[in-house]
Design a protein around this motif. Structure first.
Motif, PDB file in Angstrom:
ATOM      1  N   GLU A   1      -4.943 126.169 -10.535  1.00 39.53           N
ATOM      2  CA  GLU A   1      -5.119 125.108 -11.531  1.00 39.53           C
ATOM      3  C   GLU A   1      -5.339 123.774 -10.831  1.00 39.53           C
ATOM      4  O   GLU A   1      -4.717 122.775 -11.146  1.00 39.53           O
ATOM      5  CB  GLU A   1      -3.881 125.049 -12.426  1.00 39.53           C
ATOM      6  CG  GLU A   1      -4.078 124.237 -13.677  1.00 39.53           C
ATOM      7  CD  GLU A   1      -2.762 123.764 -14.246  1.00 39.53           C
ATOM      8  OE1 GLU A   1      -2.805 122.836 -15.058  1.00 39.53           O
ATOM      9  OE2 GLU A   1      -1.724 124.295 -13.883  1.00 39.53           O
ATOM     10  N   SER A   2      -6.206 123.750  -9.841  1.00 39.48           N
ATOM     11  CA  SER A   2      -6.499 122.526  -9.119  1.00 39.48           C
ATOM     12  C   SER A   2      -7.061 121.493 -10.083  1.00 39.48           C
ATOM     13  O   SER A   2      -7.665 121.825 -11.093  1.00 39.48           O
ATOM     14  CB  SER A   2      -7.494 122.789  -7.991  1.00 39.48           C
ATOM     15  OG  SER A   2      -8.715 123.227  -8.523  1.00 39.48           O
ATOM     16  N   ARG A   3      -6.854 120.234  -9.737  1.00 37.26           N
ATOM     17  CA  ARG A   3      -7.237 119.164 -10.660  1.00 37.26           C
ATOM     18  C   ARG A   3      -8.711 119.214 -11.028  1.00 37.26           C
ATOM     19  O   ARG A   3      -9.085 119.025 -12.174  1.00 37.26           O
ATOM     20  CB  ARG A   3      -6.895 117.813 -10.028  1.00 37.26           C
ATOM     21  CG  ARG A   3      -5.402 117.510 -10.026  1.00 37.26           C
ATOM     22  CD  ARG A   3      -5.174 116.048  -9.676  1.00 37.26           C
ATOM     23  NE  ARG A   3      -3.780 115.722  -9.804  1.00 37.26           N
ATOM     24  CZ  ARG A   3      -2.974 115.475  -8.766  1.00 37.26           C
ATOM     25  NH1 ARG A   3      -3.444 115.542  -7.551  1.00 37.26           N
ATOM     26  NH2 ARG A   3      -1.711 115.181  -8.956  1.00 37.26           N
ATOM     27  N   GLU A   4      -9.553 119.428 -10.036  1.00 37.43           N
ATOM     28  CA  GLU A   4     -10.985 119.397 -10.314  1.00 37.43           C
ATOM     29  C   GLU A   4     -11.395 120.476 -11.310  1.00 37.43           C
ATOM     30  O   GLU A   4     -12.344 120.301 -12.065  1.00 37.43           O
ATOM     31  CB  GLU A   4     -11.781 119.562  -9.012  1.00 37.43           C
ATOM     32  CG  GLU A   4     -11.741 118.335  -8.117  1.00 37.43           C
ATOM     33  CD  GLU A   4     -12.236 117.081  -8.838  1.00 37.43           C
ATOM     34  OE1 GLU A   4     -13.295 117.139  -9.480  1.00 37.43           O
ATOM     35  OE2 GLU A   4     -11.554 116.049  -8.757  1.00 37.43           O
ATOM     36  N   SER A   5     -10.678 121.588 -11.320  1.00 36.05           N
ATOM     37  CA  SER A   5     -11.076 122.708 -12.172  1.00 36.05           C
ATOM     38  C   SER A   5     -10.632 122.547 -13.620  1.00 36.05           C
ATOM     39  O   SER A   5     -10.985 123.362 -14.472  1.00 36.05           O
ATOM     40  CB  SER A   5     -10.527 124.025 -11.617  1.00 36.05           C
ATOM     41  OG  SER A   5      -9.125 124.107 -11.777  1.00 36.05           O
ATOM     42  N   VAL A   6      -9.821 121.517 -13.908  1.00 36.26           N
ATOM     43  CA  VAL A   6      -9.424 121.278 -15.303  1.00 36.26           C
ATOM     44  C   VAL A   6      -9.763 119.862 -15.767  1.00 36.26           C
ATOM     45  O   VAL A   6      -9.384 119.475 -16.879  1.00 36.26           O
ATOM     46  CB  VAL A   6      -7.913 121.550 -15.533  1.00 36.26           C
ATOM     47  CG1 VAL A   6      -7.594 123.020 -15.383  1.00 36.26           C
ATOM     48  CG2 VAL A   6      -7.044 120.701 -14.611  1.00 36.26           C
ATOM     49  N   ARG A   7     -10.463 119.080 -14.930  1.00 40.55           N
ATOM     50  CA  ARG A   7     -10.831 117.733 -15.356  1.00 40.55           C
ATOM     51  C   ARG A   7     -11.713 117.817 -16.592  1.00 40.55           C
ATOM     52  O   ARG A   7     -12.531 118.725 -16.743  1.00 40.55           O
ATOM     53  CB  ARG A   7     -11.555 116.988 -14.235  1.00 40.55           C
ATOM     54  CG  ARG A   7     -10.662 116.686 -13.034  1.00 40.55           C
ATOM     55  CD  ARG A   7     -11.375 115.797 -12.032  1.00 40.55           C
ATOM     56  NE  ARG A   7     -11.545 114.446 -12.571  1.00 40.55           N
ATOM     57  CZ  ARG A   7     -10.596 113.513 -12.522  1.00 40.55           C
ATOM     58  NH1 ARG A   7      -9.438 113.771 -11.970  1.00 40.55           N
ATOM     59  NH2 ARG A   7     -10.814 112.318 -13.035  1.00 40.55           N
ATOM     60  N   LEU A   8     -11.556 116.842 -17.470  1.00 42.40           N
ATOM     61  CA  LEU A   8     -12.276 116.874 -18.746  1.00 42.40           C
ATOM     62  C   LEU A   8     -13.786 116.979 -18.558  1.00 42.40           C
ATOM     63  O   LEU A   8     -14.459 117.711 -19.286  1.00 42.40           O
ATOM     64  CB  LEU A   8     -11.950 115.621 -19.568  1.00 42.40           C
ATOM     65  CG  LEU A   8     -10.732 115.684 -20.481  1.00 42.40           C
ATOM     66  CD1 LEU A   8     -10.567 114.359 -21.214  1.00 42.40           C
ATOM     67  CD2 LEU A   8     -10.839 116.829 -21.483  1.00 42.40           C
ATOM     68  N   ALA A   9     -14.318 116.249 -17.594  1.00 40.23           N
ATOM     69  CA  ALA A   9     -15.770 116.282 -17.386  1.00 40.23           C
ATOM     70  C   ALA A   9     -16.239 117.679 -17.021  1.00 40.23           C
ATOM     71  O   ALA A   9     -17.291 118.141 -17.488  1.00 40.23           O
ATOM     72  CB  ALA A   9     -16.158 115.287 -16.291  1.00 40.23           C
ATOM     73  N   PHE A  10     -15.466 118.376 -16.191  1.00 36.22           N
ATOM     74  CA  PHE A  10     -15.832 119.731 -15.792  1.00 36.22           C
ATOM     75  C   PHE A  10     -15.703 120.696 -16.971  1.00 36.22           C
ATOM     76  O   PHE A  10     -16.580 121.527 -17.215  1.00 36.22           O
ATOM     77  CB  PHE A  10     -14.941 120.187 -14.630  1.00 36.22           C
ATOM     78  CG  PHE A  10     -15.217 121.593 -14.168  1.00 36.22           C
ATOM     79  CD1 PHE A  10     -16.428 121.924 -13.578  1.00 36.22           C
ATOM     80  CD2 PHE A  10     -14.255 122.587 -14.315  1.00 36.22           C
ATOM     81  CE1 PHE A  10     -16.681 123.222 -13.142  1.00 36.22           C
ATOM     82  CE2 PHE A  10     -14.497 123.881 -13.887  1.00 36.22           C
ATOM     83  CZ  PHE A  10     -15.719 124.204 -13.291  1.00 36.22           C
ATOM     84  N   ILE A  11     -14.610 120.580 -17.725  1.00 38.93           N
ATOM     85  CA  ILE A  11     -14.407 121.455 -18.882  1.00 38.93           C
ATOM     86  C   ILE A  11     -15.505 121.239 -19.918  1.00 38.93           C
ATOM     87  O   ILE A  11     -16.045 122.197 -20.485  1.00 38.93           O
ATOM     88  CB  ILE A  11     -13.018 121.214 -19.512  1.00 38.93           C
ATOM     89  CG1 ILE A  11     -11.910 121.496 -18.502  1.00 38.93           C
ATOM     90  CG2 ILE A  11     -12.834 122.087 -20.754  1.00 38.93           C
ATOM     91  CD1 ILE A  11     -11.880 122.907 -17.970  1.00 38.93           C
ATOM     92  N   ALA A  12     -15.869 119.973 -20.158  1.00 34.31           N
ATOM     93  CA  ALA A  12     -16.933 119.679 -21.124  1.00 34.31           C
ATOM     94  C   ALA A  12     -18.257 120.260 -20.661  1.00 34.31           C
ATOM     95  O   ALA A  12     -19.035 120.788 -21.465  1.00 34.31           O
ATOM     96  CB  ALA A  12     -17.052 118.164 -21.317  1.00 34.31           C
ATOM     97  N   ALA A  13     -18.540 120.174 -19.357  1.00 39.38           N
ATOM     98  CA  ALA A  13     -19.786 120.729 -18.830  1.00 39.38           C
ATOM     99  C   ALA A  13     -19.794 122.251 -18.945  1.00 39.38           C
ATOM    100  O   ALA A  13     -20.825 122.857 -19.280  1.00 39.38           O
ATOM    101  CB  ALA A  13     -19.974 120.306 -17.378  1.00 39.38           C
TER     102      ALA A  13
END
Length: 340
Positions: free
Chosen positions: A141-153
């Motif tokens: 659950e690294s930060r980059e893998s749950v950041r909103l921008a990534f989830i939205a993409a």
């Protein structure tokens, strides 16, 4: 998801079957619950749906436990079940979105606000306590893998592409393992991954200003200034906090706003607060990002009531993105009080 998923509690299940093998399985499986929640959240963009899908994953795992032959780890087996549970749930469902992802131009900050009930909106994910950085769930659950921008993409990708990209890029599975999990060949996995990467690059180009961790001094200072500006009702001070291309959006309203001047105008025109003291905040984190939980004073009672969760995307140059989520039970899901 239209139908609620039946809740499964480990104490109840172990009471149904005293088999030591099943007890050991359930005890082992329980420790993966948080990272499976993050996995289902990446797939669906919804905390509500992810919680239901994790419950369904454990229910399916328990029912098929006798067929588990130990050829893979319990963790890998659970991820396979969770992935396919998500793919089934996503079949035919609308993707979750943020206003900026609906394909419409930036809105007039002084214009009317419109709610889009037909849109299924993206939801934030509360951060888990990070007591042991060596824990696999923390790594997964690294930060980059749950950041909103990534989830939205991710939500722009077809579900199978989404699953392949998450299993390969986030969990670092081999192509053959991914193929076995989603029921396709290694060649097909590589093809799906290539298309997913290309689409993500088009949807979400890399940013120049790297995000700062929510516990960093830079993030803490930005959050302090952000909260102080609102609590003092000094909206003009917000200008200095945002980058030139910063974006503000607040589902379920469908508008999005770009640039410090427009964000300040929006805050002056649309915010129900009228003076200093009308707004109060609590600090927390979500999606690996700082969060300011806004409580708005009710003019009739004088009580500050839960109003919005502001999820900030902060870099060294300033705040680049704010998503102000407004949902009735969101504060409770974050463990926050309804009133101050």
């Amino acid at each position: 998801m239209s139908q609620p998923v039946r809740k499964l509690h480990f104490v109840t299940v172990t009471a149904l079957d005293d088999s030591s093998a099943e007890d050991a399985f359930l005890a082992d499986a329980q420790r993966y619950r948080r990272e499976l929640l993050a996995h289902c959240y990446r797939m669906t963009g919804s905390l509500h749906d992810a919680e239901d899908l994790v419950q369904e994953t454990y229910l399916r795992a328990w029912k098929s436990f006798k067929g588990f032959q130990g050829k893979s780890s319990v963790r890998t087996w659970l991820y396979r079940i969770a992935t396919n549970t998500c793919l089934t749930a996503l079949d035919g469902n609308k993707r979750r979105a943020l206003p900026s992802g609906l394909g419409q131009p930036a809105s007039d900050p002084a214009g009317e606000l419109f709610v889009r009930p037909e849109v299924t909106w993206l939801e934030p994910l509360p951060d888990a306590p990070r007591e042991d950085p060596s824990d696999p769930s923390v790594i997964a659950e690294s930060r980059e893998s749950v950041r909103l921008a990534f989830i939205a993409a991710l939500q722009h990708l077809p579900p199978r592409q989404r699953a392949v990209l998450v299993l390969r890029e986030v969990l670092q599975w081999k192509a053959a393992e991914v193929g076995e999990a989603v029921g396709t060949s290694t060649a097909a996995v590589n093809s799906l991954l290539q298309r997913a990467r290309a689409q993500l690059d088009e949807i979400s180009p890399s940013r120049d200003d790297e995000p700062v961790p929510p516990e960093s001094p830079e993030a803490a200072e930005l959050l302090d200034k952000y909260i102080a500006a609102f609590e003092d009702y000094d909206m003009d001070r917000l200008v200095e906090l945002f980058t030139d291309d910063a974006v503000w959006e607040m589902p379920p309203f469908d508008g999005w706003y770009q640039g410090p001047a427009n964000i300040v105008t929006l805050s002056k025109v649309q915010c129900p607060a009228e003076k200093a003291g009308d707004m109060r905040f609590l600090r927390t984190t979500a999606n690996g990002q700082p969060v300011a939980a806004l409580y708005m004073r009710n003019p009739e009672t004088g009580v500050h009531e839960a109003f919005q969760l502001h999820v900030l995307d902060a870099g060294k140059a300033g705040i680049t993105h704010v998503v102000a989520f407004k949902e009735n039970d969101l504060f409770a899901r974050f463990g926050l009080p309804d009133t101050l």
